[in-house]
Design an enzyme around this catalytic site. Structure first.
Site, PDB file in Angstrom:
ATOM      1  N   LYS A  96      34.705  23.563  25.924  1.00 40.01           N
ATOM      2  CA  LYS A  96      33.921  24.807  25.918  1.00 40.01           C
ATOM      3  C   LYS A  96      33.738  25.693  26.040  1.00 40.01           C
ATOM      4  CE  LYS A  96      31.327  20.360  24.932  1.00 40.01           C
ATOM      5  NZ  LYS A  96      32.134  19.428  24.884  1.00 40.01           N
ATOM      6  N   ASP A 130      36.094  23.628  20.817  1.00 40.52           N
ATOM      7  CA  ASP A 130      34.670  22.377  20.561  1.00 40.52           C
ATOM      8  C   ASP A 130      33.901  23.952  19.848  1.00 40.52           C
ATOM      9  OD1 ASP A 130      36.461  20.646  20.860  1.00 40.52           O
ATOM     10  OD2 ASP A 130      34.574  19.655  23.187  1.00 40.52           O
ATOM     11  N   MET A 131      32.464  23.278  19.123  1.00 39.75           N
ATOM     12  CA  MET A 131      31.853  24.270  18.564  1.00 39.75           C
ATOM     13  C   MET A 131      30.320  23.684  19.530  1.00 39.75           C
ATOM     14  SD  MET A 131      30.554  26.711  17.594  1.00 39.75           S
ATOM     15  CE  MET A 131      32.203  27.482  16.162  1.00 39.75           C
ATOM     16  N   GLN A 159      30.806  23.174  11.696  1.00 38.17           N
ATOM     17  CA  GLN A 159      29.698  21.862  11.601  1.00 38.17           C
ATOM     18  C   GLN A 159      29.571  22.331  10.208  1.00 38.17           C
ATOM     19  OE1 GLN A 159      27.764  23.991  14.946  1.00 38.17           O
ATOM     20  NE2 GLN A 159      28.354  22.412  16.420  1.00 38.17           N
ATOM     21  N   ARG A 178      38.897  22.145  13.527  1.00 36.98           N
ATOM     22  CA  ARG A 178      38.602  21.016  13.028  1.00 36.98           C
ATOM     23  C   ARG A 178      36.671  20.954  12.289  1.00 36.98           C
ATOM     24  NH1 ARG A 178      36.397  19.256  18.339  1.00 36.98           N
ATOM     25  NH2 ARG A 178      38.594  18.324  19.127  1.00 36.98           N
ATOM     26  N   ALA A 183      26.823  17.947  15.832  1.00 32.84           N
ATOM     27  CA  ALA A 183      26.212  16.957  16.823  1.00 32.84           C
ATOM     28  C   ALA A 183      24.746  17.630  17.337  1.00 32.84           C
ATOM     29  CB  ALA A 183      26.804  16.792  18.106  1.00 32.84           C
ATOM     30  N   THR A 220      35.729  12.689  11.779  1.00 31.93           N
ATOM     31  CA  THR A 220      34.612  11.953  11.511  1.00 31.93           C
ATOM     32  C   THR A 220      34.212  10.241  11.680  1.00 31.93           C
ATOM     33  OG1 THR A 220      32.858  11.233   9.493  1.00 31.93           O
ATOM     34  CG2 THR A 220      35.488  11.260   8.717  1.00 31.93           C
ATOM     35  N   HIS A 221      33.475   9.731  12.394  1.00 25.18           N
ATOM     36  CA  HIS A 221      33.548   8.012  11.823  1.00 25.18           C
ATOM     37  C   HIS A 221      34.031   7.616  10.801  1.00 25.18           C
ATOM     38  CE1 HIS A 221      32.775   9.321  16.210  1.00 25.18           C
ATOM     39  NE2 HIS A 221      34.257   8.529  16.363  1.00 25.18           N
ATOM     40  N   ARG A 282      24.534  12.500  23.414  1.00 21.58           N
ATOM     41  CA  ARG A 282      24.697  13.298  22.443  1.00 21.58           C
ATOM     42  C   ARG A 282      25.333  12.178  21.300  1.00 21.58           C
ATOM     43  NH1 ARG A 282      25.881  17.680  25.483  1.00 21.58           N
ATOM     44  NH2 ARG A 282      28.479  16.879  25.270  1.00 21.58           N
ATOM     45  N   ARG A 283      26.157  11.327  22.032  1.00 22.36           N
ATOM     46  CA  ARG A 283      26.412   9.667  21.616  1.00 22.36           C
ATOM     47  C   ARG A 283      25.591   8.624  20.810  1.00 22.36           C
ATOM     48  NH1 ARG A 283      29.920  13.339  22.137  1.00 22.36           N
ATOM     49  NH2 ARG A 283      28.902  13.805  19.723  1.00 22.36           N
TER      50      ARG A 283
HETATM   51  P1  FDA Z   1      27.405   9.526  11.187  1.00 24.60           P
HETATM   52  O1  FDA Z   1      27.538   9.374  11.740  1.00 24.60           O
HETATM   53  O2  FDA Z   1      27.353  10.279  10.369  1.00 24.60           O
HETATM   54  O3  FDA Z   1      28.489   7.801  10.175  1.00 24.60           O
HETATM   55  C1  FDA Z   1      28.256   8.017   9.112  1.00 24.60           C
HETATM   56  C2  FDA Z   1      28.845   6.193   8.917  1.00 24.60           C
HETATM   57  O4  FDA Z   1      29.943   5.980   9.139  1.00 24.60           O
HETATM   58  C3  FDA Z   1      27.220   5.568   9.727  1.00 24.60           C
HETATM   59  O5  FDA Z   1      26.232   4.974   8.199  1.00 24.60           O
HETATM   60  C4  FDA Z   1      28.265   4.256   9.063  1.00 24.60           C
HETATM   61  O6  FDA Z   1      28.644   3.312   8.241  1.00 24.60           O
HETATM   62  C5  FDA Z   1      30.048   4.775  10.062  1.00 24.60           C
HETATM   63  N1  FDA Z   1      30.084   4.774  11.312  1.00 24.60           N
HETATM   64  C6  FDA Z   1      30.376   6.008  11.888  1.00 24.60           C
HETATM   65  N2  FDA Z   1      30.152   5.879  13.084  1.00 24.60           N
HETATM   66  C7  FDA Z   1      30.334   4.789  13.177  1.00 24.60           C
HETATM   67  C8  FDA Z   1      30.782   3.318  14.819  1.00 24.60           C
HETATM   68  N3  FDA Z   1      30.705   3.823  15.391  1.00 24.60           N
HETATM   69  N4  FDA Z   1      30.936   2.226  14.222  1.00 24.60           N
HETATM   70  C9  FDA Z   1      30.691   1.773  12.602  1.00 24.60           C
HETATM   71  N5  FDA Z   1      30.548   2.433  11.569  1.00 24.60           N
HETATM   72  C10 FDA Z   1      30.055   3.413  12.052  1.00 24.60           C
HETATM   73  N6  FDA Z   1      31.215  17.929  17.000  1.00 24.60           N
HETATM   74  C11 FDA Z   1      29.646  18.859  17.152  1.00 24.60           C
HETATM   75  O7  FDA Z   1      28.576  19.788  17.170  1.00 24.60           O
HETATM   76  N7  FDA Z   1      30.572  19.883  17.896  1.00 24.60           N
HETATM   77  C12 FDA Z   1      32.445  19.775  17.969  1.00 24.60           C
HETATM   78  O8  FDA Z   1      32.527  20.237  18.403  1.00 24.60           O
HETATM   79  C13 FDA Z   1      32.565  18.402  17.557  1.00 24.60           C
HETATM   80  N8  FDA Z   1      33.756  17.756  18.144  1.00 24.60           N
HETATM   81  C14 FDA Z   1      33.667  16.538  17.620  1.00 24.60           C
HETATM   82  C15 FDA Z   1      35.064  15.452  17.962  1.00 24.60           C
HETATM   83  C16 FDA Z   1      35.253  14.706  16.991  1.00 24.60           C
HETATM   84  C17 FDA Z   1      37.200  14.143  17.164  1.00 24.60           C
HETATM   85  C18 FDA Z   1      34.597  13.383  16.796  1.00 24.60           C
HETATM   86  C19 FDA Z   1      34.741  12.643  16.263  1.00 24.60           C
HETATM   87  C20 FDA Z   1      33.232  14.584  16.451  1.00 24.60           C
HETATM   88  C21 FDA Z   1      32.664  15.611  16.535  1.00 24.60           C
HETATM   89  N9  FDA Z   1      31.761  15.896  16.590  1.00 24.60           N
HETATM   90  C22 FDA Z   1      31.420  17.241  17.042  1.00 24.60           C
HETATM   91  C23 FDA Z   1      30.665  15.335  16.270  1.00 24.60           C
HETATM   92  C24 FDA Z   1      30.247  15.639  14.801  1.00 24.60           C
HETATM   93  O9  FDA Z   1      29.589  16.505  14.770  1.00 24.60           O
HETATM   94  C25 FDA Z   1      29.388  13.994  14.329  1.00 24.60           C
HETATM   95  O10 FDA Z   1      28.411  14.845  14.779  1.00 24.60           O
HETATM   96  C26 FDA Z   1      29.834  12.902  14.944  1.00 24.60           C
HETATM   97  O11 FDA Z   1      30.760  12.454  14.743  1.00 24.60           O
HETATM   98  C27 FDA Z   1      28.742  11.866  14.188  1.00 24.60           C
HETATM   99  O12 FDA Z   1      29.465  12.161  13.175  1.00 24.60           O
HETATM  100  P2  FDA Z   1      30.589  10.760  11.749  1.00 24.60           P
HETATM  101  O13 FDA Z   1      31.023  12.444  10.620  1.00 24.60           O
HETATM  102  O14 FDA Z   1      31.137  10.370  13.336  1.00 24.60           O
HETATM  103  O15 FDA Z   1      29.296   9.891  10.867  1.00 24.60           O
END
Ligand code: FDA
Length: 300
Positions: A96, A130-131, A159, A178, A183, A220-221, A282-283
């Site tokens: 960062k 990272d952003m 983002q 990325r 977040a 993303t997850h 944040r997580r």
């Molecule tokens: P989201 O949280 O929107 O979830 C969507 C759906 O996926 C959920 O409804 C559920 O069904 C499923 N799901 C999600 N997590 C789950 C779990 N743990 N178990 C089971 N199901 C699950 N942000 C930022 O602002 N700057 C940055 O530099 C980064 N860098 C970054 C790196 C990496 C490797 C990741 C994975 C993420 C980031 N982020 C980030 C964070 C990102 O912006 C975001 O806030 C999170 O990844 C949460 O969003 P998701 O896309 O994961 O799914």
């Protein structure tokens, strides 16, 4: 939404941040942050590599307000790169810019980045910026543009919740990006607030960068997004070498392995260090179910 705002509010609390450094990795944080030292991070990376996952490590740090701390963080990044190279693990570095002095002096931050990128280039290691929150976006993109005149081993994050994401992705053709949903808590003036609309914009910028022929890390997850990306790549003859998936250490570990088994590059973001509090909060904000980690940790 209330919980999200609560945890984002807590993430910025400096007193709690200080105490957390003393507590060590308790309160369930160990599940998502493997350790406090470079060695513990490399150890975690090695184990993930053995399972077919590649990694990026991030030395956690918040609230850097003086030059000494920024220089210390820079040296730590350099040492981390050297440790990656020496150990031979398959891993790059995430960082960062505020840790490197972005809020103190842009020239200092640029010099610090140059030092890190020169070391990383020597070992052929990529560095991802990272952003952070919206107030740092322009400064981050300006600095990236300057650095890319000298170094190609650097990219950043866009983002999808920001209205300007599409424009930024367009300006960053050819740069490894990325792409994430975002977040931080941002105002409705600059960021989409509706989850479904963020998802829609997320898919749109992923498609945009892939169709530009640019390397795309889909972080993303969200299994729906992941399935859509796989399908889109197949339909448009986009090779598996042009994109990768990324997830955070400790999240959806079975899905991580399944994606790697299908032959996709699956990169795990491995945070480490004693300044774990802000990252952890944040997580929790993203997915309050993660509070279960904390509760389990506390009980133990
Ligand atoms: P989201 O949280 O929107 O979830 C969507 C759906 O996926 C959920 O409804 C559920 O069904 C499923 N799901 C999600 N997590 C789950 C779990 N743990 N178990 C089971 N199901 C699950 N942000 C930022 O602002 N700057 C940055 O530099 C980064 N860098 C970054 C790196 C990496 C490797 C990741 C994975 C993420 C980031 N982020 C980030 C964070 C990102 O912006 C975001 O806030 C999170 O990844 C949460 O969003 P998701 O896309 O994961 O799914």
């Amino acid at each position: 939404m209330v919980l999200r705002n609560f945890f984002l509010f807590l993430s910025k609390n400096k007193t709690l941040n200080k105490s957390a450094k003393k507590w060590g990795l308790k309160l369930g944080a160990k599940h998502v942050i493997p350790g406090e030292t470079i060695e513990s991070a490399i150890d975690a990376v090695r184990k993930l590599n053995e399972k077919g996952l590649v990694c990026t490590v991030d030395h956690l740090g918040e609230f850097v307000f003086n030059r000494e701390e920024a220089i210390e963080s820079t040296d730590y990044c350099v040492r981390t790169i050297e440790a990656i190279a020496e150990s031979g693990v398959n891993c790059n570095l995430s960082l960062k810019l505020t840790q490197l002095g972005l809020d103190i002096d842009r020239n200092l931050c640029r010099d610090n980045m140059r030092k890190i990128l020169a070391t990383a280039a020597k070992y052929n290691i990529f560095v991802r910026i990272d952003m952070e929150d919206y107030s740092h976006l322009d400064a981050t993109l300006d600095l990236l543009a300057e650095l890319r005149r000298e170094y190609t081993n650097v990219g950043t994050v866009i983002q999808a919740y920001l209205y300007r994401a599409e424009q930024d992705v367009n300006n960053l053709k050819g740069v490894s990006l990325r792409l994430v949903k975002g977040a931080y808590k941002e105002s409705p003036e600059v960021a989409i607030q509706d989850k479904a609309k963020i998802d829609e914009n997320y898919m749109a910028i992923i498609k945009q960068h892939l169709l530009n022929g640019s390397y795309t890390a889909v972080a993303t997850h969200d299994h729906n997004i992941i399935e859509n990306v796989k399908r889109f790549a197949l339909e448009n003859n986009i090779p598996k070498t042009q994109f990768e998936f990324q997830m955070l250490y400790g999240f959806r570990t079975e899905l991580q392995l399944a994606i790697a088994k299908e032959g996709y590059t699956m990169r795990i973001y491995v945070p480490f260090g004693n300044d774990w509090y802000g990252y952890f909060m944040r997580r929790l904000a993203e997915r309050p179910q993660n509070v279960a980690f904390a509760a389990r940790g506390l009980l133990r």
